[in-house]
Design an enzyme around this catalytic site. Structure first.
Site, mmCIF file in Angstrom:
data_model
loop_
_atom_site.group_PDB
_atom_site.id
_atom_site.type_symbol
_atom_site.label_atom_id
_atom_site.label_comp_id
_atom_site.label_asym_id
_atom_site.label_seq_id
_atom_site.Cartn_x
_atom_site.Cartn_y
_atom_site.Cartn_z
ATOM 1 N N PHE A 140 0.854 -1.190 0.000
ATOM 2 C CA PHE A 140 0.000 0.000 0.000
ATOM 3 C C PHE A 140 0.885 1.233 0.000
ATOM 4 C CE2 PHE A 140 -2.292 3.594 1.668
ATOM 5 C CZ PHE A 140 -3.429 3.560 0.891
ATOM 6 N N ASP A 225 9.157 2.885 2.140
ATOM 7 C CA ASP A 225 7.973 3.688 2.450
ATOM 8 C C ASP A 225 7.721 3.556 3.947
ATOM 9 O OD1 ASP A 225 5.477 4.755 2.926
ATOM 10 O OD2 ASP A 225 4.536 3.899 1.135
ATOM 11 N N LYS A 254 2.242 11.285 7.137
ATOM 12 C CA LYS A 254 1.406 11.044 8.323
ATOM 13 C C LYS A 254 1.860 11.857 9.551
ATOM 14 C CE LYS A 254 -1.246 7.243 6.769
ATOM 15 N NZ LYS A 254 -0.834 6.175 5.862
HETATM 16 C C1 LIG Z 1 -1.039 6.199 4.363
HETATM 17 C C2 LIG Z 1 0.043 5.621 3.538
HETATM 18 C C3 LIG Z 1 0.350 6.138 2.265
HETATM 19 C C4 LIG Z 1 -0.468 7.212 1.613
HETATM 20 O O1 LIG Z 1 -0.515 8.403 2.327
HETATM 21 P P1 LIG Z 1 -1.663 9.474 1.983
HETATM 22 O O2 LIG Z 1 -1.304 10.650 2.840
HETATM 23 O O3 LIG Z 1 -2.966 8.852 2.375
HETATM 24 O O4 LIG Z 1 -1.585 9.756 0.528
HETATM 25 C C5 LIG Z 1 1.410 5.580 1.581
HETATM 26 N N1 LIG Z 1 2.126 4.573 2.101
HETATM 27 C C6 LIG Z 1 1.862 4.041 3.309
HETATM 28 C C7 LIG Z 1 2.704 2.924 3.829
HETATM 29 C C8 LIG Z 1 0.796 4.533 4.068
HETATM 30 O O5 LIG Z 1 0.507 3.981 5.241
#
Ligand SMILES: *Cc1c(COP(=O)(O)O)cnc(C)c1O
Length: 401
Positions: A140, A225, A254
């Site tokens: 994700f 990520d 985040k």
């Molecule tokens: C939440 C998340 C994203 C996307 O972030 P947004 O601010 O919602 O675009 C990407 N990678 C990971 C691992 C996430 O948890």
């Protein structure tokens, strides 16, 4: 207006791209949230780890308000006095020496993808338009068209094609498959050190170290990520530290905005992020002074309040207590720090109904996929409140036995 009215209005006028629990929150402080009827809930999700510092942390709110009274937006056409300081402080904290600021997580992932491609053409000599970035099954990384182009989740992709090419997929946790997938055109591999959205999936021990070795050997960039796992959530500043791995690029978002403002960034060294020149990438709001002031204070709070250490200690202890719950529904309790997944057997009837019962007990958490309940409270949480939560969790597992 009560919750029922507001839910009805939302469902009538708002697009239905989410399936939220039916709780309408009107205020929050620290680890607690309050609905419009005045009921109190313990936040056990932290906005998917965007509120690691707790809701409306007084220092972060103060930074936001003070900055809002002075300067909020210049665009990058001009300089502002907050961006340079955030860039330096992020580098000092993480050991990288360059930062590119964006707003949302998906935008920062897109930025990492663009960086890796540009690096491949400029530095590695990959022929134009041939660069490949390897991604993992069940990943994700966000919701933009390019990012879902390398998703393996049918729901995320259906009816949104055509997709961006150039993203071979390998099984998450399988270093051998990764090595086999590398070609002379491979620019990078993109991984989450723990797959949170996929259900708190941890790779086998040694995987991240192997990925780093394979990347180094093949002149391929290792992009981590850490949008959800980073900034303390798993009990380290970055989850990659569990294997003493230093990725070539790290994506953060985040909690960088302390739950107050969207802020994301790509971190790397100069040989990599140095590929950009004026005009080839940008964002109107990226690096804006409000975002930077909030992010600077958000990082200081993580450090001053020892949130990384708190997540490590309390997470480990809490997971032990969860493992002691005797329920035929529980298949496995797993995680790191305060990023915890409770996987249920399919016969349990889905994680959603457990989340709905927990909500009635005053504990707000959310299922991820069908059978996993994610527990991820703000990192400021204390033992007494974790014990309060544990009691509710036990009650619900007993009730739904
Ligand atoms: C939440 C998340 C994203 C996307 O972030 P947004 O601010 O919602 O675009 C990407 N990678 C990971 C691992 C996430 O948890």
């Amino acid at each position: 207006m009560d919750s029922k009215d507001l839910i009805q209005i939302e469902d009538l006028y708002g697009a239905h791209n989410y399936h939220p629990l039916d709780v309408v929150v009107t205020k929050a402080q620290g680890i607690w949230m309050y609905d419009v009827e005045g009921r109190k809930y313990l936040d056990f999700l932290s906005a998917y780890s965007a509120v690691n510092q707790g809701h409306r942390h007084p220092r972060i709110v103060k930074a936001l308000i003070d900055q809002a009274r002075k300067l909020t937006l210049t665009s990058r056409a001009f300089r502002n006095d907050q961006w340079p300081l955030l860039a330096k402080e992020l580098c000092d904290l993480t050991g990288y020496n360059m930062v590119l600021p964006m707003n949302s997580g998906a935008e920062a992932v897109e930025t990492a993808v663009k960086t890796a491609r540009k690096w491949a053409y400029m530095k590695k000599g990959v022929p134009q338009d041939k660069a490949e970035i390897i991604a993992c099954t069940n990943n994700f990384h966000g919701r933009t068209v390019t990012v879902i182009s390398f998703s393996t989740e049918a729901d995320y992709r259906k009816d949104f094609g055509p997709f961006t090419p150039g993203f071979p997929i390998v099984p998450f946790g399988d270093a051998e498959a990764l090595e086999k997938a590398i070609t002379p055109n491979t620019a990078a591999i993109l991984v989450e050190p723990i797959q949170a959205e996929a259900g708190i999936l941890l790779p086998p021990d040694g995987y991240l170290r192997r990925v780093a070795e394979i990347c180094r050997k093949n002149n391929v960039l290792f992009i981590a990520d850490e949008i959800q796992t980073g900034l303390g959530r798993t009990g380290k500043l970055f989850a990659c530290e569990y294997e003493n791995v230093r990725p070539d690029m790290v994506v953060v978002g985040k909690s960088l905005g302390g739950g107050c403002y969207p802020v994301s960034a790509v971190l790397a060294d100069r040989e990599i992020l140095g590929v950009f020149k004026p005009g080839d990438h940008g964002s109107t709001f990226g690096g804006n002074p409000l975002a930077c002031a909030v992010a600077r204070e958000s990082l200081r709070v993580i450090k001053d309040e020892k949130l990384v250490e708190n997540a490590a200690e309390r997470g480990e202890a809490f997971m032990e207590k969860l493992r002691k719950i005797r329920s035929r529904h529980i298949k496995q309790v797993r995680g790191r720090g305060l990023l915890i997944g409770v996987e249920l057997h399919p016969a349990a009837g889905g994680a959603r109904r457990f989340c709905e019962e927990l909500m009635k007990e005053g504990l707000l958490c959310k299922e991820t996929h069908e059978n996993v309940i994610r527990f991820a409270p703000p990192l400021i949480i204390r033992d007494k409140d974790l014990n309060w939560a544990l009691k509710r969790i036990k009650t619900v597992f007993k009730r739904l036995a």
